[in-house]
Design a protein around this motif. Structure first.
Motif, mmCIF file in Angstrom:
data_model
loop_
_atom_site.group_PDB
_atom_site.id
_atom_site.type_symbol
_atom_site.label_atom_id
_atom_site.label_comp_id
_atom_site.label_asym_id
_atom_site.label_seq_id
_atom_site.Cartn_x
_atom_site.Cartn_y
_atom_site.Cartn_z
ATOM 1 N N GLY A 9 0.817 -1.207 0.000
ATOM 2 C CA GLY A 9 0.000 0.000 0.000
ATOM 3 C C GLY A 9 0.849 1.253 0.000
ATOM 4 O O GLY A 9 0.549 2.223 -0.711
ATOM 5 N N LYS B 135 1.094 3.935 -3.096
ATOM 6 C CA LYS B 135 0.891 5.366 -2.871
ATOM 7 C C LYS B 135 2.068 6.170 -3.433
ATOM 8 O O LYS B 135 1.884 7.236 -3.995
ATOM 9 C CB LYS B 135 0.720 5.621 -1.380
ATOM 10 C CG LYS B 135 0.585 7.051 -1.000
ATOM 11 C CD LYS B 135 -0.749 7.599 -1.435
ATOM 12 C CE LYS B 135 -0.862 9.026 -0.893
ATOM 13 N NZ LYS B 135 -1.729 9.820 -1.663
ATOM 14 N N ASP C 81 -5.530 11.564 -2.075
ATOM 15 C CA ASP C 81 -6.456 10.462 -1.881
ATOM 16 C C ASP C 81 -7.638 10.920 -1.054
ATOM 17 O O ASP C 81 -7.494 11.741 -0.151
ATOM 18 C CB ASP C 81 -5.771 9.296 -1.145
ATOM 19 C CG ASP C 81 -4.912 8.469 -2.051
ATOM 20 O OD1 ASP C 81 -5.230 8.384 -3.241
ATOM 21 O OD2 ASP C 81 -3.925 7.911 -1.573
ATOM 22 N N THR D 107 -5.363 3.956 2.859
ATOM 23 C CA THR D 107 -4.332 3.481 1.939
ATOM 24 C C THR D 107 -3.738 2.162 2.417
ATOM 25 O O THR D 107 -3.483 1.263 1.619
ATOM 26 C CB THR D 107 -3.220 4.538 1.788
ATOM 27 O OG1 THR D 107 -3.801 5.753 1.329
ATOM 28 C CG2 THR D 107 -2.168 4.101 0.800
ATOM 29 N N THR D 108 -3.547 2.029 3.719
ATOM 30 C CA THR D 108 -3.032 0.786 4.287
ATOM 31 C C THR D 108 -4.011 -0.351 4.070
ATOM 32 O O THR D 108 -3.620 -1.454 3.675
ATOM 33 C CB THR D 108 -2.744 0.974 5.790
ATOM 34 O OG1 THR D 108 -1.806 2.036 5.948
ATOM 35 C CG2 THR D 108 -2.197 -0.285 6.403
ATOM 36 N N LEU E 229 -6.333 0.997 -5.530
ATOM 37 C CA LEU E 229 -6.184 2.425 -5.272
ATOM 38 C C LEU E 229 -6.775 3.255 -6.416
ATOM 39 O O LEU E 229 -7.444 4.264 -6.185
ATOM 40 C CB LEU E 229 -4.710 2.774 -5.064
ATOM 41 C CG LEU E 229 -4.387 4.196 -4.618
ATOM 42 C CD1 LEU E 229 -5.068 4.522 -3.298
ATOM 43 C CD2 LEU E 229 -2.882 4.382 -4.483
ATOM 44 N N TYR F 270 -10.540 2.979 -6.108
ATOM 45 C CA TYR F 270 -10.987 3.788 -4.979
ATOM 46 C C TYR F 270 -11.001 5.276 -5.331
ATOM 47 O O TYR F 270 -11.941 5.993 -5.002
ATOM 48 C CB TYR F 270 -10.084 3.534 -3.769
ATOM 49 C CG TYR F 270 -10.494 4.304 -2.540
ATOM 50 C CD1 TYR F 270 -11.620 3.943 -1.814
ATOM 51 C CD2 TYR F 270 -9.759 5.406 -2.114
ATOM 52 C CE1 TYR F 270 -12.004 4.653 -0.693
ATOM 53 C CE2 TYR F 270 -10.131 6.114 -0.993
ATOM 54 C CZ TYR F 270 -11.260 5.734 -0.286
ATOM 55 O OH TYR F 270 -11.628 6.440 0.813
ATOM 56 N N ARG F 271 -9.977 5.723 -6.020
ATOM 57 C CA ARG F 271 -9.928 7.127 -6.431
ATOM 58 C C ARG F 271 -11.023 7.455 -7.438
ATOM 59 O O ARG F 271 -11.585 8.546 -7.416
ATOM 60 C CB ARG F 271 -8.566 7.469 -7.029
ATOM 61 C CG ARG F 271 -7.500 7.632 -5.996
ATOM 62 C CD ARG F 271 -6.211 8.053 -6.646
ATOM 63 N NE ARG F 271 -5.154 8.196 -5.659
ATOM 64 C CZ ARG F 271 -3.916 8.515 -5.968
ATOM 65 N NH1 ARG F 271 -3.579 8.737 -7.229
ATOM 66 N NH2 ARG F 271 -3.001 8.619 -5.025
#
Length: 88
Positions: free
Chosen positions: A14, A18, A25, A32-33, A76, A79-80
């Motif tokens: 993660g 990133k 984010d 993020t983790t 990620l 999610y974004r």
């Protein structure tokens, strides 16, 4: 690998995801983790299921790390795309 090793791998994946995909984010460090941990599981599953490359039993395998980081990057990005515009 044990579940604890996957969690540690996910934490690192993660963080690396990133670093590879900088930007703002919608979530913080904890999100993020969690995305990294989930991404390591998803990447390992995709590697074993579709690429016919089972996950190694030892922690320091390049393919395992690549699949974990790749899975974290994919999650990620998703999610974004889903939550990126909700915080302004």
């Amino acid at each position: 690998m044990s579940i604890v090793a996957w969690i540690v791998l996910g934490l690192i994946a993660g963080g690396l995801a990133k670093l590879l995909l900088p930007g703002k984010d919608p979530g913080g460090l904890i999100v993020t983790t969690l995305i990294g941990i989930a991404g390591s599981f998803v990447g390992g599953w995709i590697s074993a299921r579709f690429l016919h490359r089972p996950v190694a039993t030892h922690f320091f395998d390049l393919a395992t790390w690549a699949s974990a980081i790749g899975g974290a990057l994919v999650l990620l990005i998703i999610y974004r795309l889903l939550f990126g515009n909700s915080r302004r």
